[in-house]
Each structure stands twice: as structure tokens, then as C-alpha cells.
Design an enzyme around this catalytic site. Structure first.
Site, PDB file in Angstrom:
ATOM      1  N   GLU A 594      13.753 -46.565  28.355  1.00  0.00           N
ATOM      2  CA  GLU A 594      15.129 -46.866  28.752  1.00  0.00           C
ATOM      3  C   GLU A 594      15.544 -48.256  28.273  1.00  0.00           C
ATOM      4  O   GLU A 594      16.688 -48.464  27.862  1.00  0.00           O
ATOM      5  CB  GLU A 594      15.268 -46.764  30.276  1.00  0.00           C
ATOM      6  CG  GLU A 594      15.082 -45.358  30.817  1.00  0.00           C
ATOM      7  CD  GLU A 594      16.047 -44.362  30.203  1.00  0.00           C
ATOM      8  OE1 GLU A 594      17.238 -44.703  30.032  1.00  0.00           O
ATOM      9  OE2 GLU A 594      15.613 -43.245  29.865  1.00  0.00           O
ATOM     10  N   ASP A 650      10.514 -43.374  21.715  1.00  0.00           N
ATOM     11  CA  ASP A 650       9.223 -42.871  22.182  1.00  0.00           C
ATOM     12  C   ASP A 650       8.067 -43.708  21.647  1.00  0.00           C
ATOM     13  O   ASP A 650       7.177 -44.118  22.406  1.00  0.00           O
ATOM     14  CB  ASP A 650       9.036 -41.414  21.741  1.00  0.00           C
ATOM     15  CG  ASP A 650       9.862 -40.433  22.568  1.00  0.00           C
ATOM     16  OD1 ASP A 650      10.307 -40.811  23.667  1.00  0.00           O
ATOM     17  OD2 ASP A 650      10.060 -39.301  22.103  1.00  0.00           O
TER      18      ASP A 650
END
Length: 744
Positions: A594, A650
Site C-alpha cells: 500500500e 508486489d
């Protein structure tokens, strides 16, 4: 014999020694030297022993010990059940961690269901809570929803009353046609049904982030695109059978509904042709356009309105429909709305004008068919079963299983138990009350402090990690560090879920009974009124809300605030009693991801003019090639360029979370592991990271902006030298490529 020797002004006496005495003295000196050497060796041995003892206490004492608590045992059971340890981790770590996912299900789906069960326990124990006046209506609504015997006894009568309020139905022989826009206003404002477009209040994603009415494409019941469906004819037959069944359940004659059903299919098919995927809108750079109601409004003269502005969708009386839906907001023809697809509205309007207005009885049937689906949770279970059967059959014919959207994530769910439907509707209608009770039930102070500690470590590591980003210039790096330093985080509850709210305490406008459908509709109107009132309040305190039982972290650009809901910070992703490797690998990687998304703009073309563009493009291309070289799961396809931002997040999240975990190990001793899993702490970190991604690859949406779950595991791991080291991956193994990338 003594002799005297002159020495300056005085004399010094010296005694001559015999040879025997000289020998004895030499031996004494040697012995003294030996003793000193032995004493030194003994002292060194003592110091070495103490050092080894201290090393053993500091390092061996904080070495991995098994965690034997109940929460660790539950986590161990999940890992053992979902994994397949017969697979070589360096070749297929996804199968190693998630090989039996069909047996255990996605951890996100399982957590979403567990959060629903937590809310259910709250609703089924009202005596356990101190409730403010009016809050008991949430529990009464839930009980009414669960009272299926009363709902079954009422049958279709409550819905037939709704049909009468809309002017009746030609199939029943008692139709008094209302004006089309009058009917549309009733549907939108009183029943929460949007058959041709959706209209809702939401802040714009661009400055100044003001809340505005947004008009979007509708959510159609069945997607009917003839050219794309090989079993199109069979799908049509299933849908016609479904509509016939609805008519029977409503008490009509199914032999008289053939033309109405066919026309409803025609409308669905036409509207489907007009739909444009959100991905295509973004590619064309038109997520939304600001237009006035006057530009959408019914023209006074055909073709053109005031000041030569051509009307986009004149078949709809936009001012009256929106005013009825969003009262008491004061709207005018000059009020600006955000439209997500003007072309769709134009085509939809032409369809209504050219074809549908000539067949108002068929249009009424189409509206009623769609309204059944919207209100089905409040109807006899036979209506719900009819739609569930349709969804299942269409899923079989299209190869796409029926999906449900829960807590911000989409899951395959063939059976939706009644209690879960009632929990979801109670959450939606009595959100303020249940939000507070959910926080009290699930998010203890110890959980909050442990989660804040984890996030702080991740954020501080990311700030220091920016010095290693090769393509970032000094000024951009300093700005990024400032943004991270100034970022606010809400861990678990937001203020709105904790502060008393008069709307939460009273629910004066909610009328319970006499039928559950009437209760349901009263709650629909009450919720809409609360949403509107919230947007009429000071903007800063009502900009956005994150549901505490949700699973999706959110970031508010204008507030520069990140929220991690309490529903996400639960097992199997986080618990204060978990091994640190688990919390850093699972929740820590989610937090890092995030944070990285805050800086997505820098990776876009022209997003960072001062950066080393060549180095940035080289790193992006490297990552793209890394993912392209990995095998995709059978039956799935994805576009590497479309998923690049998510892939970058990721890979970067894994690197930052691992770095933060190592930093934590240096500062604190006493690491634990899961017993009987045969994984070291660092191996457990990677195992926990992969567990977050576990889901059935066949459920992947082709339009998903994220890579398939196998690649979300293998991509970051193959880009991590530490993974290769701790799992001893040989050269040439799939997850030990000859070269790696450094984007973040």
C-alpha cells in the site's frame, strides 16, 4: 666476599654468586614465566568461555522456539492443509504453499466469511451490548431477515403491492401507465433500483476531491454478448426460463409473458453492446467527464438546447430523476455531474427513444424483472433460488463460475447461506452501529499497538530503503521521504466508527414492518438519506469511510491518510501472538504494498521528469521480462503491461518487508516458528508472504489489473536473492534466474 666499587660520590656493594646459585635463579625465572603464561592462558580461557556463554544467551537464546499457542496451532493447521510439501519450493513455490487451495479456499475469502460470522455473533447476542436509543433496530432487522417462515408466508403479496405503486403490470391486466421518467424517479429514489444507469455520491479522484453525483454504467443481471459467447442460444433459453419462473412466482400466467420476456432479453443484449470496460476507459484517458445536467437534460427543442449545446441523453429527465434521488440536495440545470461513459448514455437514450417508448408495456415488464433481482433478499426464498439457479447455469455455459463481491474482494461462492445475506444487509443499513460493535469485539488495544509497531517498522524501512533506488534523483527521493514521514495511518477503526453519531443512535426514519419487504425498503431509503446528509456536512469529516470488517486497505489522496481496517488485521494475516516472520511476511508485505502504491505515478511515462528515465525504463523492462518468462497457470492469460504497476508493488513490497524483518531481528531476540513445519524463520517469512496470494488461479478475471496468483508469488520470489539463499535453490531453478531487477 664483598667488594666495593666507586660510583660517583657514594659506594655500592655487590655480592658475588656461586654457579649453583646462578643456576637456581635461572630456574626460578623460568618457572615464574611459565606461571605467568599459565595465568594468562587461564584468564583467556575464562574470558572465552564467558564470551561463548554470552553469545549463546544472546543469539542462541533468541533462536527459534516453537509457538504452541492456540492461534499458532490454527495457523499451522491452515499451512499444512493448504500446502503441498512434496513440490520443490525452488521450482513451484505457489504449489508448495498453496497446492491444496481447493480444499482450504482463499485465505481472503475465509477471512471475509469469518468477519461475517463475527458480525453474526454480535447480532445474535443483543444483550451483550450497551445500545443507544434506536440501535436495537439493527438487531430487530436482522431477526426479521432471518424469520424465513414469516417471509415465506407472505409470499409474493408484498412485491405485488410494489408493482401497483409503479402503475401495475399488463400481465396482471391492471396496468395504468405512468410517465416513463416518473417511473424511473420512483425506482431510483424509493427502491434503490437503477435499470439503465447508476447514480451515486462519491468524491472525485482528482483535485479538489469534492463529493459529486457520479453517473456510471449499470450493473446488468446477465451479460449477453452474442459474438463473445459460444453458447449464446442456450444462455437465452435459460434466461427465458428464469423470467417465466418469475412470472409464475408472482402469480401471473407464464403463457402470456413470451413477448415481454423476449423484449427484456433484447434490452439486456442492447445495453450489453453499449458497455465499455473500465480498462478501456482508462486507456483512452477518460475515467470521467464533467458535464452539467443541462447538457444531459431533455431538450426544449429537438437536437440542440441553449447556447448550441447538444443534449447527450435527452430521453431521461435528468433534473427530476436526480433531484428525487438526492433530495434534499438542491440541484439546478447548471449543476455539474461526473459521467463515466458519455457514449453509453447517448446509446442508451437513443434505444429508449427509438424502440422502448413505442412498447411501454414491454418496458414495464423489463423494469419489474430487474426490480425482482434488486429486492430478492427481502422476498420469498423461491425468488432467490430462481436467480441462483440461473447464475449457476450461465456460469457453466460461459466457463465463468458465479462470483460474489465481499469486503472489496471477488470470490466464487456457489451457496450463499441466509444468515450471511442477512448480515450483509444489516451491515449496509445499520453500518454506524455495527462498525462500533465490531471494533469492540475484534480489535483489542494489544492488537492495535502491535499493528502500529509493525507498520512503523515497515514505513521507517521504506524511508531508508529509498536511498538504494537507483533511478530516483535526490530531490524526488527527499520529497518521497517527506511524504512518508507526514503520512497518517488509521489502524483498525476510523474516527467515524468511534465517535457518537446522532444518525447512528436514532434511525428515526426506519419503519419496521408490517412485511419484511416494507422494512427492507424503509432501510434502503434511510441509508440513502444518511449518505446524502453525510455529504452535506463539512467535507473533511465525511470524505470517505472504510468499513471496519473490510479486507481492503485504503489511501485517501487529499487527506494523505492510510487506513488498514480491523477486518484485515486478523488471522491468518496478523496476530500479536504470531511469529514475527508471519506478521512481517503477510501483513507486513500488505502494508508495504500500500505504501508503494502512493508512488505509482512515478513509474508512469512522464511521471518523474527529474529521475534517471533510462535507468527507470530499464528496471521496468527487466521486471516485465522477468514475469513474462514465468509460466502462467493453465487456462489463464494476462497482459504484462497491464499488470506492471501491481507487479512492481508486489516485488517491492516483498523486498521492503524482508528488510524490515531483518532489522527487527537485530533489535529483538526470541523469535518463534511454527512447530512441525520444518521451516526456519526466514523460510517461514516467505511461506507467509505466499499464503496471502493463495487462491484458485481459474477464478482470475481476465480484466484484473493484477497478475494471476501463481505469478504474484513466483515473480517477487524469483527477484529476491534472499529467497534463493534460504531455500538453497540451485542454479537453473525456475526461481533462481541468472539476473534480477531492482525497481524498488
Amino acid at each position: 666476599m664483598w667488594t666495593e666499587q666507586a660510583s660517583g660520590s657514594g659506594t655500592r656493594r655487590r655480592r658475588e654468586r656461586s654457579p649453583e646459585e646462578e643456576l637456581h635463579t635461572t630456574q626460578d625465572g623460568w618457572w615464574q614465566m611459565t606461571l605467568r603464561a599459565l595465568r594468562t592462558l587461564l584468564l583467556f580461557s575464562i574470558i572465552l568461555g564467558l564470551s561463548l556463554l554470552l553469545w549463546g544467551y544472546v543469539f542462541q537464546g533468541c533462536g527459534p522456539s516453537p509457538c504452541k499457542t492456540s492461534v499458532c496451532q490454527d495457523l499451522l493447521d491452515l499451512y499444512l492443509a493448504s500446502g503441498n510439501t512434496s513440490v520443490a519450493p525452488c521450482t513451484d513455490f505457489f504449489s508448495f504453499a498453496c497446492g491444496n487451495i481447493n480444499r482450504t479456499g482463499s485465505p481472503f475469502q475465509a477471512l471475509a466469511e469469518e468477519n461475517k460470522r463475527r458480525v453474526r455473533r454480535i447480532l445474535e447476542t443483543p444483550g451483550s451490548w450497551r445500545l443507544a436509543p434506536g440501535e436495537e433496530k439493527a438487531f430487530e432487522f436482522y431477526n426479521s431477515c432471518m424469520n424465513m417462515s414469516a417471509i415465506e408466508a407472505a409470499g409474493a403479496s408484498p412485491f405485488r403491492q410494489v408493482i401497483e405503486e409503479l402503475g401495475g403490470w399488463s400481465i396482471f391486466g391492471n396496468w395504468t401507465p405512468l410517465d416513463f421518467n416518473q417511473t424511473l424517479s420512483l425506482l431510483m429514489s424509493q427502491y434503490g433500483h437503477f435499470p439503465f444507469f447508476r447514480a451515486y455520491l462519491k468524491p472525485l479522484p482528482t483535485p479538489p476531491y469534492l463529493p459529486v453525483i457520479q453517473i456510471d454504467q449499470p450493473e446488468l443481471d446477465v451479460l449477453l454478448k452474442q459474438k463473445q459467447e459460444p453458447n449464446y442460444a442456450q444462455i437465452l433459453r435459460e434466461y427465458l426460463s428464469y423470467l417465466n419462473r418469475l412470472v409464475t412466482l408472482l402469480g401471473g400466467d407464464p403463457t402470456k409473458v413470451g413477448n415481454d420476456a423476449s423484449y427484456s432479453l433484447f434490452i439486456n443484449s442492447q445495453l450489453n453492446q453499449f458497455l465499455r470496460p473500465g480498462e478501456q476507459q482508462q486507456a483512452q484517458g477518460k475515467v470521467f467527464e464533467m458535464v452539467t445536467i443541462d447538457q444531459l437534460q431533455v431538450p426544449r427543442a429537438k437536437g440542440w438546447g441553449k447556447m448550441g449545446i447538444k443534449r447527450v441523453a435527452p430521453a431521461i429527465d435528468w433534473l427530476s430523476c436526480l433531484q428525487a434521488t438526492f433530495a434534499p440536495m438542491s440541484l439546478s440545470p447548471s449543476y455539474r455531474v461526473a459521467v463515466h461513459d458519455l457514449e453509453y448514455l447517448k446509446n442508451m437514450s437513443q434505444l429508449i427513444e427509438k424502440d422502448l417508448m413505442k412498447h411501454r408495456d414491454f418496458l414495464q415488464s423489463h423494469i419489474i424483472f430487474g426490480l425482482v433481482k434488486t429486492l430478492s433478499p427481502a422476498l420469498d426464498s423461491q425468488f432467490q433460488e430462481a436467480h441462483r439457479s440461473l447464475s449457476q447455469k450461465v456460469g457453466e455455459l460461459t466457463g465463468r463460475p458465479p462470483m460474489v463481491r465481499t469486503a472489496g474482494e471477488e470470490f466464487f461462492q456457489p451457496v450463499h447461506p441466509r444468515w450471511m445475506t442477512c448480515v450483509e444487509k444489516t451491515e449496509a443499513f445499520f453500518e454506524p452501529t455495527l462498525a462500533t460493535l465490531f471494533i469492540k469485539e475484534t480489535f483489542k488495544p494489544s492488537t492495535h499497538s502491535a499493528a502500529m509497531e509493525l507498520f512503523t517498522t515497515i514505513k521507517d524501512t521504506f524511508i531508508s530503503h529509498l536511498h538504494t533506488v537507483p533511478w530516483m534523483d535526490r530531490e524526488t527521493r527527499a520529497e518521497a521521504q517527506d511524504r512518508l514521514t507526514q503520512l497518517q495511518v488509521k489502524m483498525g477503526p476510523s474516527e467515524w466508527a468511534l465517535k457518537p453519531d446522532p444518525a447512528r443512535q436514532e434511525y428515526d426514519d426506519v419503519q419496521l414492518g408490517p412485511s419484511f419487504l416494507q422494512t427492507f425498503l424503509s432501510c434502503v431509503r434511510s441509508r440513502q438519506a444518511r449518505v446524502i446528509q453525510g455529504f452535506l456536512q463539512p467535507f473533511s469529516s465525511h470524505r470517505w469511510q472504510v468499513l471496519p470488517w473490510g479486507l481492503k486497505a485504503s489511501y485517501s489522496i487529499p487527506d494523505h491518510v492510510m487506513v488498514f481496517p480491523a477486518g484485515l488485521l486478523q488471522p491468518p494475516f496478523f496476530h500479536p501472538g504470531y511469529p514475527r516472520a508471519v506478521n512481517f511476511g503477510a501483513a507486513g508485505s500488505i502494508m508495504a504494498r500500500e505504501l508503494l502504491h502512493i508512488f505509482d505515478q512515478l513509474l508512469l511515462p512522464g511521471g518523474c521528469p527529474a529521475c534517471d528515465t533510462r535507468a527507470l525504463q530499464k528496471a521496468l523492462l527487466c521486471l516485465e521480462r522477468l514475469y513474462a518468462a514465468l509460466p502462467s497457470p493453465k487456462g489463464t492469460s494476462f497482459n504484462v503491461s497491464r499488470t506492471l504497476l501491481e507487479d512492481a508493488a508486489d516485488a517491492g513490497a516483498l523486498a521492503i518487508a524482508l528488510k524490515a524483518y531483518k532489522k527487527r531481528l537485530v533489535l529483538f531476540r526470541g523469535e518463534t516458528i511454527l512447530p512441525n513445519l520444518d521451516l526456519s524463520p526466514r523460510q517461514l517469512f516467505f511461506r507467509s508472504y505466499a499464503q496471502v496470494m493463495c487462491r484458485d488461479p481459474s477464478t482470475q478475471d481476465p480484466q484484473d489489473i493484477r497478475s494471476p496468483p501463481t505469478l504474484r508469488v513466483h515473480g517477487p520470489l524469483s527477484d529476491s536473492p534472499a529467497f534463493t539463499t534460504h531455500f538453497r535453490c540451485p542454479q537453473g531453478a525456475l526461481l533462481n534466474p541468472p539476473s534480477r531487477c531492482q525497481l524498488w
